[in-house]
Design an enzyme around this catalytic site. Structure first.
Site, PDB file in Angstrom:
ATOM      1  N   HIS A  47      -7.761   1.625   1.409  1.00 26.06           N
ATOM      2  CA  HIS A  47      -7.698   1.365   2.860  1.00 26.06           C
ATOM      3  C   HIS A  47      -8.512   2.413   3.634  1.00 26.06           C
ATOM      4  O   HIS A  47      -7.965   3.148   4.452  1.00 26.06           O
ATOM      5  CB  HIS A  47      -6.232   1.352   3.333  1.00 26.06           C
ATOM      6  CG  HIS A  47      -6.056   0.607   4.635  1.00 26.06           C
ATOM      7  ND1 HIS A  47      -4.951  -0.147   4.929  1.00 26.06           N
ATOM      8  CD2 HIS A  47      -6.854   0.522   5.734  1.00 26.06           C
ATOM      9  CE1 HIS A  47      -5.064  -0.664   6.135  1.00 26.06           C
ATOM     10  NE2 HIS A  47      -6.215  -0.277   6.641  1.00 26.06           N
TER      11      HIS A  47
ATOM     12  N   GLU B  35       0.848  -1.200   0.000  1.00 25.98           N
ATOM     13  CA  GLU B  35       0.000   0.000   0.000  1.00 25.98           C
ATOM     14  C   GLU B  35       0.874   1.236   0.000  1.00 25.98           C
ATOM     15  O   GLU B  35       1.876   1.261   0.733  1.00 25.98           O
ATOM     16  CB  GLU B  35      -0.916  -0.004   1.227  1.00 25.98           C
ATOM     17  CG  GLU B  35      -1.924  -1.144   1.187  1.00 25.98           C
ATOM     18  CD  GLU B  35      -2.861  -1.173   2.397  1.00 25.98           C
ATOM     19  OE1 GLU B  35      -2.809  -0.258   3.241  1.00 25.98           O
ATOM     20  OE2 GLU B  35      -3.631  -2.126   2.501  1.00 25.98           O
TER      21      GLU B  35
END
Ligand code: NAP
Length: 321
Positions: free
Chosen positions: A281, A262
């Site tokens: 997220h 990420e």
């Protein structure tokens, strides 16, 4: 007065609250060297989204408490913190409902192709009334399989059972009698859950035991029409195996809030798949919940440093030392 390191931005009122009780140093964890230097000179630290390694703590003899603005604590080596006598606090409960909403958004968006079809409209493709090529799959009445039915899994089960009339299956190491009674959730082995569920939803913490717990074999065990939902941590799923399974049509689709890397790299094949809903997220990311988490983490840190923290402690053994 205790010195506190704030290594992720927090709302102004939370910062003011910390400043009214301690001397505050702010260093963004992205500035790695400055962050590590600062960590070595403080009694406590508050932040999120940064791996805190053993090496960082070696030069931090004063450090007595760490407070993460998250419920997940996979960025910490808990046993190491316990050995060092450092309290680790986290923020369960305050984010449960907003994260369960994200999970349900992924379920609905994946099943009803919300993102794909919204993009189709914006691209000017809606030229006549829609037909089977735009149909999705039903959600209500379908079977939901929750891998890890704890706080968030329970809030997802409530939405599913009471709102969408969905039978709920789950796997936990220990039974969850409350969810069984309130939502008719049935505890089964993972193999049965994978073979039966129309939506497989991961809500386990990331631990050595749950790392890649969904891989090629588990994806093959799912129904071809099933959709995988992951809002736990990216590494609970073997992402390469998931990409293979989606490309081969082994499963119908995926709704993902978390990824092994990420931010998700721009060349990820997941970004080119119409049957994948990918979110950045955002599990707990509402203004209200993020504020509540930051305040909760600040209160946890100050209480830990004062020796009065009794809840939200990850490593309770430290308190007994
Ligand atoms: P929780 O209440 O502790 O629930 C976790 C559940 O997982 C428990 O029911 C636990 O039951 C089960 N579990 C743990 N290890 C397992 C294993 N090896 N096999 C099967 N089940 C297992 O935690 P929560 O508050 O619901 O949060 C869960 C996770 O969601 C967090 O750790 C975090 O990583 C993630 N999360 C993500 C976001 C996001 O932004 N996407 C936001 C919040 C949280 P047993 O102990 O009985 O096994």
């Amino acid at each position: 007065m205790n010195r506190i390191l704030v290594y992720k931005p927090v709302p102004d009122d939370v910062l003011a609250y910390l400043r009214s009780h301690a001397e505050v140093v702010q260093v963004d964890a992205a500035q790695h060297d400055a962050f590590v230097t600062a960590l070595r000179e403080v009694d406590g630290a508050i932040g999120a989204s940064t791996k805190i390694t053993s090496a960082m703590l070696d030069g931090a003899p004063k450090l007595k408490a760490l407070s993460t603005i998250s419920v997940g604590f996979d960025n910490f080596d808990v046993d190491d913190l316990t050995r060092r006598g450092i309290v680790l606090a986290h923020t369960p409960d305050v984010l449960t409902e907003s994260t369960a909403d994200t999970v349900f958004s992924l379920i609905l968006a994946s099943a009803r192709r919300v993102v794909e079809l919204a993009n189709w409209v914006k691209a000017g493709e809606w030229q006549s009334s829609i037909g089977p090529a735009q149909f999705g799959v039903e959600v209500q009445g379908k079977t939901l399989g929750i891998v890890g039915l704890g706080r968030i899994g329970g809030a997802v089960a409530r939405r599913a059972a009471l709102g969408f009339n969905m039978p709920v299956l789950y796997t936990n190491r220990k039974p969850n009698p409350q969810a069984e009674e309130a939502y008719g959730a049935r505890r089964v082995e993972l193999a049965e859950l994978l073979a039966t569920a129309d939506f497989v939803c991961l809500q386990v913490p990331l631990t050595p035991e749950t790392h890649h717990m969904i891989g090629a074999a588990q994806l093959r065990a799912m129904k071809p029409g099933a959709i995988l939902i992951n809002a736990s941590r990216g590494a609970t799923v073997d992402e390469a195996a998931l990409i293979d399974a989606l490309q081969a049509g082994t499963i119908h689709g995926a709704g993902l809030d978390v990824f092994e890397t990420e931010p998700l790299p721009a060349d990820s094949p997941l970004l080119r798949m119409p049957n994948v809903v990918a979110l950045p997220h955002i599990g707990s990311a509402t203004a209200e919940t993020r504020h509540a988490m930051a305040m909760n983490a600040a209160e946890n840190l100050l209480a830990a440093l004062a020796g009065t923290l009794t809840r939200n402690v990850v490593n309770r053994d430290v308190l007994r030392k």
